[in-house]
Design an enzyme around this catalytic site. Structure first.
Site, PDB file in Angstrom:
ATOM      1  N   GLY A   1      11.724  -2.482   3.877  1.00 49.54           N
ATOM      2  CA  GLY A   1      11.765  -1.285   4.715  1.00 49.54           C
ATOM      3  C   GLY A   1      13.139  -0.624   4.688  1.00 49.54           C
ATOM      4  O   GLY A   1      13.248   0.603   4.600  1.00 49.54           O
ATOM      5  N   ASP A   2      14.193  -1.428   4.745  1.00 55.48           N
ATOM      6  CA  ASP A   2      15.551  -0.858   4.707  1.00 55.48           C
ATOM      7  C   ASP A   2      15.847  -0.248   3.337  1.00 55.48           C
ATOM      8  O   ASP A   2      16.532   0.783   3.235  1.00 55.48           O
ATOM      9  CB  ASP A   2      16.590  -1.932   5.026  1.00 55.48           C
ATOM     10  CG  ASP A   2      16.558  -2.337   6.494  1.00 55.48           C
ATOM     11  OD1 ASP A   2      16.040  -1.559   7.307  1.00 55.48           O
ATOM     12  OD2 ASP A   2      17.062  -3.424   6.815  1.00 55.48           O
TER      13      ASP A   2
ATOM     14  N   SER B   1      18.735  -7.863  -3.212  1.00 58.44           N
ATOM     15  CA  SER B   1      17.584  -7.451  -4.033  1.00 58.44           C
ATOM     16  C   SER B   1      17.551  -5.946  -4.275  1.00 58.44           C
ATOM     17  O   SER B   1      16.680  -5.456  -4.987  1.00 58.44           O
ATOM     18  CB  SER B   1      16.285  -7.879  -3.340  1.00 58.44           C
ATOM     19  OG  SER B   1      16.043  -7.083  -2.188  1.00 58.44           O
TER      20      SER B   1
ATOM     21  N   GLU C   1       0.815  -1.233   0.000  1.00 60.79           N
ATOM     22  CA  GLU C   1       0.000   0.000   0.000  1.00 60.79           C
ATOM     23  C   GLU C   1       0.841   1.272   0.000  1.00 60.79           C
ATOM     24  O   GLU C   1       0.297   2.373   0.119  1.00 60.79           O
ATOM     25  CB  GLU C   1      -0.910   0.016   1.242  1.00 60.79           C
ATOM     26  CG  GLU C   1      -1.950  -1.065   1.292  1.00 60.79           C
ATOM     27  CD  GLU C   1      -3.134  -0.754   0.375  1.00 60.79           C
ATOM     28  OE1 GLU C   1      -3.349   0.424   0.059  1.00 60.79           O
ATOM     29  OE2 GLU C   1      -3.813  -1.708  -0.028  1.00 60.79           O
TER      30      GLU C   1
ATOM     31  N   THR D   1       1.779   3.061  -4.222  1.00 60.81           N
ATOM     32  CA  THR D   1       2.956   2.581  -4.962  1.00 60.81           C
ATOM     33  C   THR D   1       2.563   1.655  -6.104  1.00 60.81           C
ATOM     34  O   THR D   1       1.365   1.392  -6.323  1.00 60.81           O
ATOM     35  CB  THR D   1       3.983   1.924  -4.008  1.00 60.81           C
ATOM     36  OG1 THR D   1       5.160   1.618  -4.746  1.00 60.81           O
ATOM     37  CG2 THR D   1       3.442   0.647  -3.375  1.00 60.81           C
TER      38      THR D   1
ATOM     39  N   ALA E   1      12.847  -9.307  -6.199  1.00 60.20           N
ATOM     40  CA  ALA E   1      13.986 -10.238  -6.271  1.00 60.20           C
ATOM     41  C   ALA E   1      14.203 -10.845  -4.890  1.00 60.20           C
ATOM     42  O   ALA E   1      13.802 -10.265  -3.869  1.00 60.20           O
ATOM     43  CB  ALA E   1      15.237  -9.491  -6.729  1.00 60.20           C
TER      44      ALA E   1
HETATM   45  P1  ADP Z   1       9.176  -3.644   6.276  1.00 63.35           P
HETATM   46  O1  ADP Z   1      10.055  -4.269   5.255  1.00 63.35           O
HETATM   47  O2  ADP Z   1       9.918  -2.859   7.315  1.00 63.35           O
HETATM   48  O3  ADP Z   1       8.165  -4.582   6.884  1.00 63.35           O
HETATM   49  P2  ADP Z   1       7.079  -2.609   4.514  1.00 63.35           P
HETATM   50  O4  ADP Z   1       6.593  -4.006   4.319  1.00 63.35           O
HETATM   51  O5  ADP Z   1       6.089  -1.597   4.952  1.00 63.35           O
HETATM   52  O6  ADP Z   1       8.320  -2.512   5.511  1.00 63.35           O
HETATM   53  O7  ADP Z   1       7.731  -2.157   3.128  1.00 63.35           O
HETATM   54  C1  ADP Z   1       8.476  -0.970   3.002  1.00 63.35           C
HETATM   55  C2  ADP Z   1       8.197  -0.359   1.644  1.00 63.35           C
HETATM   56  O8  ADP Z   1       8.539  -1.312   0.620  1.00 63.35           O
HETATM   57  C3  ADP Z   1       6.731  -0.001   1.364  1.00 63.35           C
HETATM   58  O9  ADP Z   1       6.441   1.296   1.851  1.00 63.35           O
HETATM   59  C4  ADP Z   1       6.685  -0.073  -0.145  1.00 63.35           C
HETATM   60  O10 ADP Z   1       7.245   1.094  -0.702  1.00 63.35           O
HETATM   61  C5  ADP Z   1       7.630  -1.252  -0.448  1.00 63.35           C
HETATM   62  N1  ADP Z   1       6.908  -2.536  -0.537  1.00 63.35           N
HETATM   63  C6  ADP Z   1       6.842  -3.511   0.396  1.00 63.35           C
HETATM   64  N2  ADP Z   1       6.093  -4.546  -0.025  1.00 63.35           N
HETATM   65  C7  ADP Z   1       5.674  -4.232  -1.269  1.00 63.35           C
HETATM   66  C8  ADP Z   1       4.862  -4.889  -2.255  1.00 63.35           C
HETATM   67  N3  ADP Z   1       4.314  -6.091  -2.025  1.00 63.35           N
HETATM   68  N4  ADP Z   1       4.642  -4.238  -3.424  1.00 63.35           N
HETATM   69  C9  ADP Z   1       5.189  -3.036  -3.684  1.00 63.35           C
HETATM   70  N5  ADP Z   1       5.964  -2.368  -2.790  1.00 63.35           N
HETATM   71  C10 ADP Z   1       6.200  -2.946  -1.603  1.00 63.35           C
END
Ligand code: ADP
Length: 252
Positions: A198-199, A240, A169, A186, A234
């Site tokens: 997240g990183d 990745s 999202e 996104t 990836a």
């Molecule tokens: P974390 O890796 O800390 O759990 P998130 O899952 O919120 O953090 O992912 C961080 C960012 O990576 C998101 O804000 C988004 O930009 C991107 N992202 C993560 N999962 C997806 C996905 N399935 N599709 C597209 N973008 C993603």
């Protein structure tokens, strides 16, 4: 990169990897007193992960190590901290940055329910994911609207900018100058492995804060979303992450 690893094969590989990516290892300390920190990662068919962290040498990074890097911290464009080292050390690094007018970006990962309140006031940008936001606020964060409410709670603790990442999202952002939460959507992509997304997002945001500081925050977040979306397509964490040369020119 200010950190501590063991004098072991993981530690040596880590140092080599940084060097191969042109990252200074001057403050990548190696110790004989603990093994390099590790993370065991399990990824399911939907690309979601469970991570078990063994902190190891990360917890031995100490104030003297930080003092050794004081010059580079005080001259940085942005200092990024998280919680895989002892919280007191992250806090000290943020304080060193702040006292030198350096922008601070804090990612409270892994989450801590009783986070020292100074983390909020020392963060120019406070960026967490849904589960970290839930642990910090006690609210349920299952939607962009709910993330907006959690961001407001975090903002009231003294941050300038709060970002909550929401996986597929995108993210929600709130700032002292624009106090209504904004949802930044996104790309729709096929996630293979979301570990490290997240990183990747935080790293991309740090890059824009450092090198494109006049870009509107919303634009920085759209681009960081894009880069993190590349990373989930990836396998692996660092493996990745796209290199700058492989990303569309419009991002720069
Ligand atoms: P974390 O890796 O800390 O759990 P998130 O899952 O919120 O953090 O992912 C961080 C960012 O990576 C998101 O804000 C988004 O930009 C991107 N992202 C993560 N999962 C997806 C996905 N399935 N599709 C597209 N973008 C993603």
């Amino acid at each position: 990169m200010v950190c501590k690893v063991g004098k072991d094969s993981f530690g040596n590989d880590y140092v080599d990897n940084l060097k191969q990516n042109d990252i200074s290892t001057e403050f990548t300390y190696q110790t004989k007193d603990a093994a390099t920190g590790t993370a065991s990662i399990i990824v399911n068919n939907e690309g979601q992960n469970i991570i078990v962290i063994v902190a190891g040498a990360n917890l031995l990074l100490n104030i003297e190590d930080l003092q050794g890097a004081a010059d580079v911290i005080s001259r940085a464009k942005v200092v990024v901290c998280q919680l895989e080292v002892t919280p007191a050390i992250s806090l000290q690094a943020l304080a060193m940055a702040r006292s030198n007018g350096v922008k601070t970006l804090f990612n409270p990962a892994p989450a801590l329910a009783d986070l020292d309140p100074q983390f909020f006031t020392l963060s120019d940008v406070f960026c967490c994911n849904e589960s970290e936001a839930e642990i910090l606020t006690g609210l349920t964060v299952g939607s962009p609207a709910a993330a907006g409410r959690a961001a407001l709670v975090l903002m009231q603790r003294g941050c300038q900018v709060v970002i909550i990442t929401l996986g597929a999202e995108g993210c929600v952002v709130l700032s002292q100058t624009e106090p209504a939460p904004k949802h930044i959507v996104t790309e729709k992509v096929k996630a293979v492995d979301t570990t490290g997304a997240g990183d990747s997002f935080v790293g991309a945001l740090a890059f824009y804060l450092a090198y494109y500081p006049s870009l509107p925050l919303e634009e920085m977040l759209k681009r960081s979303n894009f880069i993190a979306a590349v990373s989930v397509q990836a396998a692996g964490t660092q493996s990745s992450y796209p290199h700058k040369k492989d990303l569309p020119l419009q991002l720069f």
